[in-house]
Scaffold this motif. Sequence first.
Motif, PDB file in Angstrom:
ATOM      1  N   SER A  29       1.908   2.027 -15.172  1.00 39.62           N
ATOM      2  CA  SER A  29       0.641   1.620 -14.584  1.00 39.62           C
ATOM      3  C   SER A  29       0.512   0.110 -14.675  1.00 39.62           C
ATOM      4  O   SER A  29       1.250  -0.566 -15.398  1.00 39.62           O
ATOM      5  CB  SER A  29      -0.542   2.295 -15.287  1.00 39.62           C
ATOM      6  N   GLY A  30      -0.428  -0.427 -13.940  1.00 40.39           N
ATOM      7  CA  GLY A  30      -0.670  -1.856 -13.971  1.00 40.39           C
ATOM      8  C   GLY A  30      -1.686  -2.248 -12.923  1.00 40.39           C
ATOM      9  O   GLY A  30      -2.202  -1.408 -12.170  1.00 40.39           O
ATOM     10  N   TRP A  31      -1.988  -3.536 -12.883  1.00 37.15           N
ATOM     11  CA  TRP A  31      -2.928  -4.084 -11.927  1.00 37.15           C
ATOM     12  C   TRP A  31      -2.165  -4.844 -10.849  1.00 37.15           C
ATOM     13  O   TRP A  31      -1.060  -5.344 -11.086  1.00 37.15           O
ATOM     14  CB  TRP A  31      -3.911  -5.027 -12.616  1.00 37.15           C
ATOM     15  N   ASP A  46      11.838   5.769  -5.769  1.00 37.12           N
ATOM     16  CA  ASP A  46      11.883   7.208  -6.027  1.00 37.12           C
ATOM     17  C   ASP A  46      10.645   7.724  -6.749  1.00 37.12           C
ATOM     18  O   ASP A  46      10.474   8.935  -6.905  1.00 37.12           O
ATOM     19  CB  ASP A  46      13.135   7.570  -6.831  1.00 37.12           C
ATOM     20  N   GLU A  47       9.779   6.825  -7.219  1.00 38.03           N
ATOM     21  CA  GLU A  47       8.565   7.276  -7.909  1.00 38.03           C
ATOM     22  C   GLU A  47       7.478   7.701  -6.914  1.00 38.03           C
ATOM     23  O   GLU A  47       7.434   7.218  -5.781  1.00 38.03           O
ATOM     24  CB  GLU A  47       7.992   6.168  -8.793  1.00 38.03           C
ATOM     25  N   THR A  48       6.611   8.555  -7.377  1.00 38.26           N
ATOM     26  CA  THR A  48       5.343   8.801  -6.702  1.00 38.26           C
ATOM     27  C   THR A  48       4.377   7.715  -7.173  1.00 38.26           C
ATOM     28  O   THR A  48       4.336   7.389  -8.359  1.00 38.26           O
ATOM     29  CB  THR A  48       4.783  10.185  -7.070  1.00 38.26           C
ATOM     30  N   GLU A  49       3.619   7.134  -6.245  1.00 39.84           N
ATOM     31  CA  GLU A  49       2.767   5.996  -6.588  1.00 39.84           C
ATOM     32  C   GLU A  49       1.350   6.235  -6.086  1.00 39.84           C
ATOM     33  O   GLU A  49       1.163   6.760  -4.973  1.00 39.84           O
ATOM     34  CB  GLU A  49       3.334   4.708  -5.985  1.00 39.84           C
ATOM     35  N   VAL A  50       0.372   5.839  -6.893  1.00 40.51           N
ATOM     36  CA  VAL A  50      -1.037   5.990  -6.537  1.00 40.51           C
ATOM     37  C   VAL A  50      -1.696   4.612  -6.568  1.00 40.51           C
ATOM     38  O   VAL A  50      -1.614   3.898  -7.572  1.00 40.51           O
ATOM     39  CB  VAL A  50      -1.772   6.937  -7.505  1.00 40.51           C
ATOM     40  N   PHE A  51      -2.312   4.244  -5.442  1.00 43.37           N
ATOM     41  CA  PHE A  51      -3.076   3.003  -5.361  1.00 43.37           C
ATOM     42  C   PHE A  51      -4.569   3.336  -5.459  1.00 43.37           C
ATOM     43  O   PHE A  51      -5.068   4.165  -4.684  1.00 43.37           O
ATOM     44  CB  PHE A  51      -2.815   2.289  -4.035  1.00 43.37           C
ATOM     45  N   VAL A  52      -5.263   2.693  -6.364  1.00 45.92           N
ATOM     46  CA  VAL A  52      -6.713   2.827  -6.486  1.00 45.92           C
ATOM     47  C   VAL A  52      -7.310   1.447  -6.197  1.00 45.92           C
ATOM     48  O   VAL A  52      -7.145   0.508  -6.981  1.00 45.92           O
ATOM     49  CB  VAL A  52      -7.133   3.302  -7.885  1.00 45.92           C
ATOM     50  N   VAL A  75      -4.916   6.205  -2.600  1.00 45.03           N
ATOM     51  CA  VAL A  75      -3.831   6.583  -1.697  1.00 45.03           C
ATOM     52  C   VAL A  75      -2.612   6.968  -2.521  1.00 45.03           C
ATOM     53  O   VAL A  75      -2.191   6.219  -3.407  1.00 45.03           O
ATOM     54  CB  VAL A  75      -3.469   5.430  -0.735  1.00 45.03           C
ATOM     55  N   VAL A  76      -2.052   8.147  -2.222  1.00 45.60           N
ATOM     56  CA  VAL A  76      -0.836   8.615  -2.894  1.00 45.60           C
ATOM     57  C   VAL A  76       0.344   8.384  -1.957  1.00 45.60           C
ATOM     58  O   VAL A  76       0.331   8.841  -0.811  1.00 45.60           O
ATOM     59  CB  VAL A  76      -0.938  10.107  -3.259  1.00 45.60           C
ATOM     60  N   VAL A  77       1.357   7.675  -2.436  1.00 46.62           N
ATOM     61  CA  VAL A  77       2.565   7.406  -1.659  1.00 46.62           C
ATOM     62  C   VAL A  77       3.698   8.245  -2.240  1.00 46.62           C
ATOM     63  O   VAL A  77       4.001   8.157  -3.431  1.00 46.62           O
ATOM     64  CB  VAL A  77       2.926   5.905  -1.701  1.00 46.62           C
ATOM     65  N   GLU A  78       4.304   9.056  -1.387  1.00 42.94           N
ATOM     66  CA  GLU A  78       5.379   9.939  -1.826  1.00 42.94           C
ATOM     67  C   GLU A  78       6.674   9.138  -2.032  1.00 42.94           C
ATOM     68  O   GLU A  78       6.831   8.035  -1.509  1.00 42.94           O
ATOM     69  CB  GLU A  78       5.613  11.044  -0.790  1.00 42.94           C
ATOM     70  N   PRO A  79       7.627   9.689  -2.788  1.00 44.15           N
ATOM     71  CA  PRO A  79       8.907   8.998  -2.966  1.00 44.15           C
ATOM     72  C   PRO A  79       9.570   8.664  -1.630  1.00 44.15           C
ATOM     73  O   PRO A  79       9.533   9.472  -0.689  1.00 44.15           O
ATOM     74  CB  PRO A  79       9.747  10.016  -3.747  1.00 44.15           C
ATOM     75  N   PHE A  80      10.118   7.462  -1.548  1.00 39.57           N
ATOM     76  CA  PHE A  80      10.925   6.977  -0.430  1.00 39.57           C
ATOM     77  C   PHE A  80      10.120   6.657   0.826  1.00 39.57           C
ATOM     78  O   PHE A  80      10.705   6.291   1.846  1.00 39.57           O
ATOM     79  CB  PHE A  80      12.063   7.944  -0.082  1.00 39.57           C
ATOM     80  N   ASP A  97      -2.593   0.409 -10.144  1.00 37.32           N
ATOM     81  CA  ASP A  97      -1.373   1.073  -9.697  1.00 37.32           C
ATOM     82  C   ASP A  97      -0.911   2.056 -10.757  1.00 37.32           C
ATOM     83  O   ASP A  97      -0.856   1.728 -11.955  1.00 37.32           O
ATOM     84  CB  ASP A  97      -0.289   0.010  -9.448  1.00 37.32           C
ATOM     85  N   LEU A  98      -0.577   3.268 -10.330  1.00 35.25           N
ATOM     86  CA  LEU A  98      -0.104   4.318 -11.223  1.00 35.25           C
ATOM     87  C   LEU A  98       1.142   4.933 -10.593  1.00 35.25           C
ATOM     88  O   LEU A  98       1.144   5.250  -9.400  1.00 35.25           O
ATOM     89  CB  LEU A  98      -1.187   5.386 -11.401  1.00 35.25           C
ATOM     90  N   TYR A  99       2.227   5.086 -11.366  1.00 40.06           N
ATOM     91  CA  TYR A  99       3.468   5.595 -10.787  1.00 40.06           C
ATOM     92  C   TYR A  99       4.268   6.363 -11.836  1.00 40.06           C
ATOM     93  O   TYR A  99       4.188   6.095 -13.034  1.00 40.06           O
ATOM     94  CB  TYR A  99       4.307   4.444 -10.218  1.00 40.06           C
ATOM     95  N   TRP A 100       5.018   7.354 -11.361  1.00 42.69           N
ATOM     96  CA  TRP A 100       5.820   8.172 -12.265  1.00 42.69           C
ATOM     97  C   TRP A 100       6.964   8.825 -11.492  1.00 42.69           C
ATOM     98  O   TRP A 100       6.929   8.939 -10.272  1.00 42.69           O
ATOM     99  CB  TRP A 100       4.961   9.251 -12.927  1.00 42.69           C
ATOM    100  N   ARG A 101       7.982   9.227 -12.244  1.00 43.10           N
ATOM    101  CA  ARG A 101       9.140   9.901 -11.657  1.00 43.10           C
ATOM    102  C   ARG A 101       8.998  11.410 -11.807  1.00 43.10           C
ATOM    103  O   ARG A 101       8.726  11.917 -12.892  1.00 43.10           O
ATOM    104  CB  ARG A 101      10.441   9.440 -12.320  1.00 43.10           C
TER     105      ARG A 101
END
Length: 669
Positions: A29-31, A46-52, A75-80, A97-101
């Motif tokens: 996570s981060g800003w 390759d991570e799933t990412e969430v923008f708030v 907004v959720v951004v799928e891998p790739f 920003d939040l992201y995970w594999r």
Amino acid sequence: MIVSRFSRSELSAAFGIEMSSIDGPGPGSGWGRVAPGGRSDPHQHDETEVFVIVSGSGDLLVDGERTPVGPGSVVVVEPFETHVIENTGPDDLVFFDLYWRDPLRAVEAAGAVRQRFGQRPVFVFSTPPTPNGDLHLGHLSGPYLGADAFVRFQRMNGTDAWHLTGSDDYQSYVVERARRDGTEPAETAAHFSAAIRATLHLMDITPDQYTVTNDDEGYAPGLRRFFSRLVASGSVRPQETGAVFDDETGAYLYEVSVSGGCPGCGGETSGNICEECGEPNTCADLTDPRASRSGAPARPGRITRFCLPLHEFGAQVADHHRTGRVPVRLRELAARVFHRGRLDLPVTHPSGWGVTPDEPGAPGQVIWVWPEMAYGFLHGIELLGRRLGRHWQADAPEQDWKIVHFFGYDNSFYHSLLYPVLYGLAFPRWRPDIDYHVNEFYLLSKEKFSTSRRHAIWGRDILGPDSVDAVRYFLASTRPEGRRTNFEPSAYEAVLRDTLIGSWQRWLTELGGRVRKWYGNVTPDAGVWRPEHTAFLDRLHTRLTAITGSLGQDGFSLNQAAAELTGIVTDVTRFTGSAYALQDDERWHDERRTTVALELAAARLVAACAVPVMPRFAARLAGCLGLPEIATWPRTVELLPAGTRIDLADTIFFTADRGVRTGHDLTNA
């Protein structure tokens, strides 16, 4: 407990914007901060990412689709998925920003069934051929077969995709061919443009838009407007630079009229582009330039032409290459070109054949045909839109357009370096989303196919209703993907004899005979399943997955698709070789029904998966299996409905060829 608050002092450069990282367990996570007017680099991971979104306003572009965002947007951004965050407001755009594999999610996302194109229009271009000759197998194996199969597959998967091409009438090679034939360039272009279109038809390739540039009354005015936009940008302007001239006649030399040593690789090349290394030249930088007609040394001089300082746009090209599918081969070419330093590229040339610009500064010159083509693609989209009732405009390209280019490596510089720069100058707010599919040279007898040298096998000399499936299959199997390959007439004849007739045809005929003998030409219902049956069904599904991947937008490879189609036939013959050992023992008739049902399922799978590669064969096979024309890509392996009428035993799908005509004596007149 971990508490974090946005702080600009903790930000650092990342992905073209400013980001921070929060240390702690669990997801990353981060800003993030995007300055007014700024945007991140296009990227995928390759991570799933969430923008708030916390404050500010902007747009999030995901695979070309633009979504406005503001405080409270998630907004959720799928891998790739290719994504860009852009600030369109007056204040900082701040987001968390939040992201995970998730390995399973990533693998599923990487699957070729993904519909990344969504509801966007997809314009698939095969490079417009030069009408100085007909199409030979070298042409057909590359952009034209590739684009045709790509579009067929995409349509089967529900994508609005169209194939666009045409004839590149204003090439200097047309002038040279007209001179040799004693005709006018317009006559030569019209003759061979018609021949090209007819050859494509013989190949079962019917583009949705075929633009003839010299015949379209709206083309020249539109091209002039496009060129005026380039000049208005301030980057394209008249400039006196070095050039070469015929020492005897004083004629200006470029492209086909001059040759010499390439400034990039040192190899022999014609003017303006090196087919071997892909790098451009200005003709004046050739080593020992010579006039092509006389062979005499060319005289150096200077001339004022409209020029583009291409060396200033390396960062823009790299940014563009982060957006779509850009093979390493093209990115490596860009690195070489921009490493050379200064490159003032002429975009007009003295000529009596072509479109003169409205802009003053270079009298007696025409817009160079290669920058012209950048506009030609947009013009083709507009013409296609008129027929479809869509309001697409060449002067106003839309962000949701997806463009896919198929071309030979010798065109790589123009497509993947020059055109993105021109689009950026003409339409500063448009971020073109382009995928590139490049093929190498297809050789004949270990030498390049050549229209000018008439070293070729012309499409019209090998294509016909009884041969087109075999030709398409062989070219798909051997087209030069990532490396040069060689067409051998004996190899083609062997594949036709041993693979298509000796394996495919033999299997389908024998299958039809079994269905006729045991079930009166009617599909049996599956009976008892044995372990070998379930294993074979799983094997068929594996083949389907592989073919799907080989025809998808990311892993497109007709070499692999053709190999997997034959792999299905190989799997079937291996399976049936043992499965029918007890075919006459009635104690196992229920198991035999399952074997036949699975064979027919394999035939159904071949019919569906062959549509992009061999559409005529696929339609005939589907008809013999009692199926309507197959318009949807299969998601799984399906048995034929019990009771379906089968007509396979007497159907001939492939016939022996009369032989392939080859040699330098072939003409295309």
